[in-house]
Motif scaffolding. Sequence first.
Motif, PDB file in Angstrom:
ATOM      1  N   GLY A 168     -17.680 -19.706-108.074  1.00 34.36           N
ATOM      2  CA  GLY A 168     -17.545 -18.187-107.700  1.00 34.36           C
ATOM      3  C   GLY A 168     -16.429 -17.895-106.825  1.00 34.36           C
ATOM      4  N   ARG A 169     -15.352 -18.547-106.904  1.00 30.88           N
ATOM      5  CA  ARG A 169     -14.102 -18.262-106.050  1.00 30.88           C
ATOM      6  C   ARG A 169     -13.035 -17.677-106.882  1.00 30.88           C
ATOM      7  N   ALA A 170     -11.938 -17.066-106.289  1.00 36.72           N
ATOM      8  CA  ALA A 170     -10.648 -16.471-106.946  1.00 36.72           C
ATOM      9  C   ALA A 170      -9.609 -16.888-106.120  1.00 36.72           C
ATOM     10  N   LEU A 171      -8.511 -16.902-107.010  1.00 35.61           N
ATOM     11  CA  LEU A 171      -7.298 -17.484-106.272  1.00 35.61           C
ATOM     12  C   LEU A 171      -6.492 -16.097-106.022  1.00 35.61           C
ATOM     13  N   THR A 172      -5.702 -15.765-105.119  1.00 38.37           N
ATOM     14  CA  THR A 172      -5.017 -14.640-104.844  1.00 38.37           C
ATOM     15  C   THR A 172      -3.484 -15.029-104.454  1.00 38.37           C
ATOM     16  N   ARG A 173      -2.553 -14.292-104.802  1.00 38.40           N
ATOM     17  CA  ARG A 173      -1.278 -14.385-104.488  1.00 38.40           C
ATOM     18  C   ARG A 173      -0.733 -13.590-103.309  1.00 38.40           C
ATOM     19  N   ARG A 174      -1.717 -13.727-102.156  1.00 33.75           N
ATOM     20  CA  ARG A 174      -1.722 -12.793-101.206  1.00 33.75           C
ATOM     21  C   ARG A 174      -2.218 -13.787 -99.820  1.00 33.75           C
ATOM     22  N   HIS A 175      -1.059 -13.856 -98.696  1.00 34.26           N
ATOM     23  CA  HIS A 175      -1.560 -14.552 -97.521  1.00 34.26           C
ATOM     24  C   HIS A 175      -1.570 -13.486 -96.257  1.00 34.26           C
ATOM     25  N   TRP A 176      -2.589 -13.549 -95.459  1.00 29.49           N
ATOM     26  CA  TRP A 176      -2.458 -12.534 -94.435  1.00 29.49           C
ATOM     27  C   TRP A 176      -1.996 -13.467 -93.156  1.00 29.49           C
ATOM     28  N   ILE A 177      -1.121 -12.754 -92.286  1.00 31.41           N
ATOM     29  CA  ILE A 177      -0.646 -13.321 -91.215  1.00 31.41           C
ATOM     30  C   ILE A 177      -1.169 -12.471 -90.094  1.00 31.41           C
ATOM     31  N   PRO A 178      -2.114 -13.114 -89.289  1.00 33.87           N
ATOM     32  CA  PRO A 178      -2.854 -12.241 -88.337  1.00 33.87           C
ATOM     33  C   PRO A 178      -2.168 -12.140 -86.918  1.00 33.87           C
ATOM     34  N   GLU A 179      -2.570 -11.026 -86.148  1.00 30.83           N
ATOM     35  CA  GLU A 179      -2.234 -11.049 -84.958  1.00 30.83           C
ATOM     36  C   GLU A 179      -0.772 -11.270 -84.514  1.00 30.83           C
ATOM     37  N   ASN A 180       0.177 -10.363 -84.989  1.00 32.15           N
ATOM     38  CA  ASN A 180       1.642 -10.261 -84.714  1.00 32.15           C
ATOM     39  C   ASN A 180       1.817  -9.242 -83.912  1.00 32.15           C
ATOM     40  N   ARG A 181       2.226  -9.509 -82.446  1.00 34.66           N
ATOM     41  CA  ARG A 181       2.398  -8.560 -81.423  1.00 34.66           C
ATOM     42  C   ARG A 181       3.912  -8.128 -81.638  1.00 34.66           C
ATOM     43  N   ARG A 182       4.117  -6.790 -81.116  1.00 31.50           N
ATOM     44  CA  ARG A 182       5.357  -6.350 -81.207  1.00 31.50           C
ATOM     45  C   ARG A 182       5.732  -5.417 -79.865  1.00 31.50           C
ATOM     46  N   ALA A 183       6.784  -5.599 -79.268  1.00 36.61           N
ATOM     47  CA  ALA A 183       7.164  -5.217 -77.958  1.00 36.61           C
ATOM     48  C   ALA A 183       7.801  -3.689 -78.061  1.00 36.61           C
ATOM     49  N   ASN A 184       7.359  -2.896 -77.303  1.00 34.36           N
ATOM     50  CA  ASN A 184       7.880  -1.278 -77.146  1.00 34.36           C
ATOM     51  C   ASN A 184       8.103  -0.888 -75.839  1.00 34.36           C
ATOM     52  N   GLY A 185       9.105  -0.122 -75.607  1.00 36.44           N
ATOM     53  CA  GLY A 185       9.059   0.644 -74.063  1.00 36.44           C
ATOM     54  C   GLY A 185      10.573   0.319 -73.476  1.00 36.44           C
ATOM     55  N   LEU A 186      10.947   0.606 -72.211  1.00 38.81           N
ATOM     56  CA  LEU A 186      12.198   0.312 -71.465  1.00 38.81           C
ATOM     57  C   LEU A 186      12.098  -0.848 -70.802  1.00 38.81           C
ATOM     58  N   PHE A 187      13.381  -1.515 -70.870  1.00 45.31           N
ATOM     59  CA  PHE A 187      13.522  -2.996 -70.391  1.00 45.31           C
ATOM     60  C   PHE A 187      14.737  -3.053 -69.440  1.00 45.31           C
ATOM     61  N   VAL A 188      14.785  -3.703 -68.520  1.00 44.32           N
ATOM     62  CA  VAL A 188      15.928  -4.007 -67.797  1.00 44.32           C
ATOM     63  C   VAL A 188      16.248  -5.498 -67.707  1.00 44.32           C
ATOM     64  N   HIS A 189      17.365  -5.724 -67.435  1.00 44.59           N
ATOM     65  CA  HIS A 189      17.821  -7.120 -67.161  1.00 44.59           C
ATOM     66  C   HIS A 189      19.081  -7.214 -66.190  1.00 44.59           C
TER      67      HIS A 189
END
Length: 351
Positions: A168-189
């Motif tokens: 009772g299974r199926a094969l998909t051509r879709r992979h999930w890549i979970p929990e990808n964090r992205r940064a935003n804001g004002l930064f200094v160096h």
Amino acid sequence: MNPYIFLRALKHAEHTVFGVQDGQKTYYNPMFRRYCPYSSGQQVKRSMLEELTSKLNVPMAPVTYNYQITKDKQLENKEIWSPCDPNYVDQLIGGWMRAGDGATLKRRSPLSISAMRPLHPLLSGTTSENLTFDRSNRPNNNPVNVRVAGSDKLLTEEEIETFLTTNGRALTRRHWIPENRRANGLFVHDVAIDLRTLFSVSTNQHEPELSKEKIEELKAKGWIESENTFGKCLVLPNNERTKIIPALAKSLLHWRITSNQARTFSLMETLAVAISDNASTIAGTIRAKLTDDGDDLKAKPVLDETAGADLFVTLPCAGYIADVNESADALIKAEEKLIAMMRAFDYEKQN
């Protein structure tokens, strides 16, 4: 003349990633109880050096990766060897370290570079999203392979269909890549440039930066024998310094992190630059101010032209900070300031 140049740059980052391992890197700020995105000083330095070699159209120094075969026939990582050669501009500016057989050679970089971190913990953040690698709209063009764990044998199409029907299974051509964090804001160096060692390499053999053979090679190429506060040294000839200084000024201002740009492009535009020979003034020129709005603390970015540093504000800055004196040629003027300060130092007659 103060032998140091200090620089602070304010950048804006939008929905991007500063690191590749485990997604966006963060550190915990206990005062404001927030996880703050950042880019390490090493990554900032690498980005600057890549920009510098690109501007000069020269290769980066090659490094040698050493391995050792152990008694049980395994490959073991050993020390990575740097050429320890200031003829490569990324070595001259970035420094080097070589340990192992023979004397240890070490040159400290004349650039001290901080991490790129939030101007204030409340002026940056991260978002998380789930990505997909999806080809489900074209199933016929994208085959699926199935094998039993521990085996290299692929199942036939009939065996795959039997397994799917039975379980009772199926094969998909879709992979999930979970929990990808992205940064935003004002930064200094922040960057500190030590002009005493910017184009000078020590010839001291008690704590050597160079081998004796390399010292003789540099002398034959026209490097100038001199002395600075650290002792006897060789100085890069003026005609070579003249080429490097403008490219270095550009690199200090126009670098950006490129390792992840294919999927998380951000201009990382520079909003403002403070330049001084006094470290305290750059900290006061580009800063944040905490305000108490009832029960809610807020941070406000501040650009202060009276703090003592030369301040250069670009056009995009007006979109994030009110009442600033922005200009279209801000970074050009900042380059000119850096070039003038670097050219004014007497590298050959320091003592």
